[in-house]
Design a protein around this motif. Sequence first.
Motif, PDB file in Angstrom:
ATOM      1  N   THR A   6       0.833  -1.204   0.000  1.00 36.31           N
ATOM      2  CA  THR A   6       0.000   0.000   0.000  1.00 36.31           C
ATOM      3  C   THR A   6       0.870   1.257   0.000  1.00 36.31           C
ATOM      4  N   VAL A   7       1.923   1.247   0.812  1.00 35.89           N
ATOM      5  CA  VAL A   7       2.820   2.413   0.872  1.00 35.89           C
ATOM      6  C   VAL A   7       3.426   2.678  -0.496  1.00 35.89           C
ATOM      7  N   GLU A   8       3.894   1.625  -1.187  1.00 36.06           N
ATOM      8  CA  GLU A   8       4.511   1.801  -2.509  1.00 36.06           C
ATOM      9  C   GLU A   8       3.517   2.366  -3.514  1.00 36.06           C
ATOM     10  N   LYS A   9       2.275   1.905  -3.458  1.00 44.05           N
ATOM     11  CA  LYS A   9       1.271   2.412  -4.400  1.00 44.05           C
ATOM     12  C   LYS A   9       1.006   3.893  -4.168  1.00 44.05           C
ATOM     13  N   LEU A  10       0.846   4.286  -2.899  1.00 41.68           N
ATOM     14  CA  LEU A  10       0.609   5.701  -2.603  1.00 41.68           C
ATOM     15  C   LEU A  10       1.832   6.538  -2.953  1.00 41.68           C
ATOM     16  N   HIS A  11       3.034   6.007  -2.739  1.00 39.55           N
ATOM     17  CA  HIS A  11       4.263   6.729  -3.110  1.00 39.55           C
ATOM     18  C   HIS A  11       4.343   6.924  -4.616  1.00 39.55           C
ATOM     19  N   PHE A  12       3.942   5.907  -5.362  1.00 41.63           N
ATOM     20  CA  PHE A  12       3.965   6.012  -6.819  1.00 41.63           C
ATOM     21  C   PHE A  12       3.002   7.097  -7.296  1.00 41.63           C
ATOM     22  N   GLU A  13       1.843   7.203  -6.660  1.00 37.62           N
ATOM     23  CA  GLU A  13       0.855   8.207  -7.051  1.00 37.62           C
ATOM     24  C   GLU A  13       1.250   9.606  -6.613  1.00 37.62           C
ATOM     25  N   ASN A  14       1.944   9.726  -5.480  1.00 40.98           N
ATOM     26  CA  ASN A  14       2.316  11.047  -4.948  1.00 40.98           C
ATOM     27  C   ASN A  14       3.650  10.929  -4.215  1.00 40.98           C
ATOM     28  N   PRO A  15       4.759  10.878  -4.950  1.00 40.84           N
ATOM     29  CA  PRO A  15       6.071  10.670  -4.308  1.00 40.84           C
ATOM     30  C   PRO A  15       6.496  11.817  -3.401  1.00 40.84           C
ATOM     31  N   LYS A  16       5.954  13.015  -3.621  1.00 38.91           N
ATOM     32  CA  LYS A  16       6.339  14.146  -2.769  1.00 38.91           C
ATOM     33  C   LYS A  16       5.706  14.035  -1.380  1.00 38.91           C
ATOM     34  N   LYS A  17       4.561  13.373  -1.303  1.00 36.81           N
ATOM     35  CA  LYS A  17       3.849  13.296  -0.032  1.00 36.81           C
ATOM     36  C   LYS A  17       4.181  12.022   0.735  1.00 36.81           C
ATOM     37  N   TYR A  18       4.231  10.883   0.034  1.00 34.42           N
ATOM     38  CA  TYR A  18       4.387   9.612   0.717  1.00 34.42           C
ATOM     39  C   TYR A  18       5.786   9.044   0.506  1.00 34.42           C
ATOM     40  N   PRO A  19       6.409   8.511   1.579  1.00 33.72           N
ATOM     41  CA  PRO A  19       7.729   7.887   1.444  1.00 33.72           C
ATOM     42  C   PRO A  19       7.608   6.546   0.734  1.00 33.72           C
ATOM     43  N   PRO A  20       8.719   5.997   0.246  1.00 27.94           N
ATOM     44  CA  PRO A  20       8.643   4.716  -0.470  1.00 27.94           C
ATOM     45  C   PRO A  20       8.492   3.515   0.457  1.00 27.94           C
ATOM     46  N   GLU A  21       8.762   3.690   1.778  1.00 29.09           N
ATOM     47  CA  GLU A  21       8.743   2.530   2.660  1.00 29.09           C
ATOM     48  C   GLU A  21       8.439   2.950   4.093  1.00 29.09           C
ATOM     49  N   PHE A  22       7.712   2.075   4.803  1.00 30.73           N
ATOM     50  CA  PHE A  22       7.493   2.185   6.240  1.00 30.73           C
ATOM     51  C   PHE A  22       8.249   1.040   6.925  1.00 30.73           C
ATOM     52  N   TRP A  23       8.622   1.260   8.185  1.00 27.09           N
ATOM     53  CA  TRP A  23       9.076   0.130   8.995  1.00 27.09           C
ATOM     54  C   TRP A  23       7.835  -0.606   9.452  1.00 27.09           C
ATOM     55  N   ALA A  24       7.755  -1.916   9.221  1.00 26.53           N
ATOM     56  CA  ALA A  24       6.563  -2.693   9.562  1.00 26.53           C
ATOM     57  C   ALA A  24       6.966  -4.052  10.101  1.00 26.53           C
ATOM     58  N   GLN A  25       6.408  -4.414  11.238  1.00 27.63           N
ATOM     59  CA  GLN A  25       6.632  -5.722  11.839  1.00 27.63           C
ATOM     60  C   GLN A  25       5.360  -6.152  12.559  1.00 27.63           C
ATOM     61  N   TRP A  26       5.344  -7.433  12.967  1.00 26.75           N
ATOM     62  CA  TRP A  26       4.183  -7.936  13.681  1.00 26.75           C
ATOM     63  C   TRP A  26       4.637  -8.834  14.813  1.00 26.75           C
ATOM     64  N   LEU A  27       3.767  -8.944  15.829  1.00 25.57           N
ATOM     65  CA  LEU A  27       4.079  -9.741  17.005  1.00 25.57           C
ATOM     66  C   LEU A  27       2.838 -10.510  17.449  1.00 25.57           C
ATOM     67  N   SER A  28       3.090 -11.688  18.003  1.00 20.51           N
ATOM     68  CA  SER A  28       2.020 -12.470  18.618  1.00 20.51           C
ATOM     69  C   SER A  28       2.608 -13.249  19.779  1.00 20.51           C
ATOM     70  N   GLY A  29       1.754 -13.894  20.534  1.00 19.75           N
ATOM     71  CA  GLY A  29       2.202 -14.666  21.683  1.00 19.75           C
ATOM     72  C   GLY A  29       3.034 -15.869  21.305  1.00 19.75           C
ATOM     73  N   GLU A  30       3.028 -16.253  20.026  1.00 21.27           N
ATOM     74  CA  GLU A  30       3.805 -17.401  19.581  1.00 21.27           C
ATOM     75  C   GLU A  30       5.279 -17.067  19.354  1.00 21.27           C
ATOM     76  N   HIS A  31       5.614 -15.787  19.305  1.00 19.57           N
ATOM     77  CA  HIS A  31       7.008 -15.397  19.075  1.00 19.57           C
ATOM     78  C   HIS A  31       7.835 -15.617  20.337  1.00 19.57           C
ATOM     79  N   GLU A  32       9.114 -15.927  20.120  1.00 20.21           N
ATOM     80  CA  GLU A  32      10.041 -16.080  21.237  1.00 20.21           C
ATOM     81  C   GLU A  32      10.280 -14.725  21.903  1.00 20.21           C
ATOM     82  N   VAL A  33      10.647 -14.776  23.179  1.00 23.91           N
ATOM     83  CA  VAL A  33      10.867 -13.543  23.937  1.00 23.91           C
ATOM     84  C   VAL A  33      11.961 -12.704  23.310  1.00 23.91           C
ATOM     85  N   ASP A  34      13.049 -13.330  22.872  1.00 21.26           N
ATOM     86  CA  ASP A  34      14.156 -12.576  22.285  1.00 21.26           C
ATOM     87  C   ASP A  34      13.721 -11.848  21.020  1.00 21.26           C
ATOM     88  N   PHE A  35      12.893 -12.522  20.206  1.00 18.38           N
ATOM     89  CA  PHE A  35      12.409 -11.879  18.984  1.00 18.38           C
ATOM     90  C   PHE A  35      11.522 -10.686  19.322  1.00 18.38           C
TER      91      PHE A  35
END
Length: 651
Positions: free
Chosen positions: A135-164
Amino acid sequence: APPSRAVRRREDAHQPLPEELAVSMDDQRVYGPHVYSLGLAEAIDRKLLAPFEIVVLELRDPLGDRAAAERQGVPWGPGVGEEEDGSEDEVPAARIAAIQAGLVKTVVERGLERCITFHSRTIEARYFSETLNQTVEKLHFENPKKYPPEFWAQWLSGEHEVDFRKEVIGDFGKGEEDDGLRHRIVSQCKVLGEGVDIPNADSVLLQGRGSMVDIVQAIGRALRMQPGEGKTASLIVPVFLKPGEEPGDILESDSYGPLVKILTALRSHDARVVEALAVPQKSGKRTKGRSAEAAVGPGESMVGAGGGGAFTLPVRFQTPVDENVLALFIASRVLVGETQLWREGIGHARRWFEETGGLDVPYSALVGENGNYPLGKWLSDRRGENAAGELASYRVEMLDALGMIWSVSDARFEAGLDWARVWAKGHGGSLAAPARASVGGYAIGTWLSELRAAAQVPAGEQGALAPERRRALEEIDPWWCPVWPVTWQRTYAVARSWWLDSDGLVDWTRLLTDTVFEGEQLGRWVLAQRAGWPDLEEDQRDLLTAIGIEADPELVAAKAAAEAKPTVSRTDRFQQGLAALAQFVERERHARVPRPHKEPVEAVEAGPGGEDQVVVHQVALGSFLNNAKARRAKLSPGQLAQLAEHGVEWA
């Protein structure tokens, strides 16, 4: 069963609380009295928590309105399922893409740096994070002056190890100077709740799922701040509009359920912050506060009301929403759950109030986009409920804020008065309606008849017509309740209409007797007035004179002479008809008399000087026999025998 050894208490142990309670802070003997409560608004005022705003993303539902959703310009991702064929636990990819686009736009436009999105399923949190940059890339393509090419994105759940988890949380706390990514989004499923330390977020995405405790905990993630940080947190709430619904229709639409749940959770945390929004701002001026100073984004509107201190809670929509509309929304959807019928009615009432400044709504009023919502009747029904004690007090307060008129009697009279004006407008200004008359489905004839009956009751007695109501009716028609028969007044109104249609140029003396106008025998009526002038009331004569009708001396004299003649009894009329029948049978040799036949019968009567004179009467023999047959059950045996003697078969 007796308690086990593990839970058995020593008999000499001190037990300050009853056995049925494990822990309770209500017992002042143990915990002492309640000293002080620090509310949410006051904590924000003291800079212990960040001021915040609610940003509502009004989106089109891709599943229910695909054409409208496609115009949103968001990417479509494939469904992801735990099963290889994707048949189970599939995520709503189209909806997630729409939410992603709305979130990215909000984050960029408001300059937000760290956002946590809350999900009820692990697979949805994972999919949201892994496809976010599409989604970020599509919005950046339509309006590169307003939207950056990339966001930092990650996900977490209870199944992940504590270190992760620690690694992801550590990366979430970094800044643009560390890896060149300004905006950071972490999507989680039931892992970043209470008791987990995480860098301060300036926004959260809430979809209105989970318990009130879960929502309050999620909100708390955005409100925490370092001393002197000075941020304004954003609670981002996506709502999906159904086909036919328009952004901003918060009173009528059920699609704003997620917003209702978020506000309800906030109310459970600090009631004053939310309840202050339910106070209509009659002045149209917004109360001021720290968070109200935050800039309103492009294409948005903000509504908010003051809390206990300087803090206000702005609720920002992408389309204009008036503060009074939000007040009704809070009162009807958050403070007390309401039915769709009530919300629709109060919504129309609010719009009427905005246009007129009150709720003096005629009973016949139809409003709405298609002009088919009976607002007048809806308000009349609410008056009836209130008079019967069946309308809840909070509903009374909501209507009072809109200038409601509560007297059921007055409301019914006003409703009738409104229809009376409609009737009078179509009948030459007259209220001489027949008893069975109706207009627009309203029984105006019955209503007026009841009021005329009340007008005959002496003043001060029960059931008498109030003077102000009499005056209101007289303003429409001064002769709405005449001392003469209302039928006379009704025909007079027709005569006046004839006179007006003729521009006042009417020669009533030449009006044909069989003239009919607007269903009334106008010719006969005018003739009767000219002949019966002495019998009329003075006001009646004045009304007739005003439209050019005057007395006819010859007709008056003829009527007086006719009335001076002795009255013929029913018995005498029967004998007269019997004589005519005998004459007819003697001549025609049968008693089959045609209905229109008149038989001339001679009779000796006293003349003007007392002398005898022969007078010929034209006896309507056909009508006589027809009437006699119709009332044969009332004829005496002697009369029936006389008729039978002359050959009348039915006798």
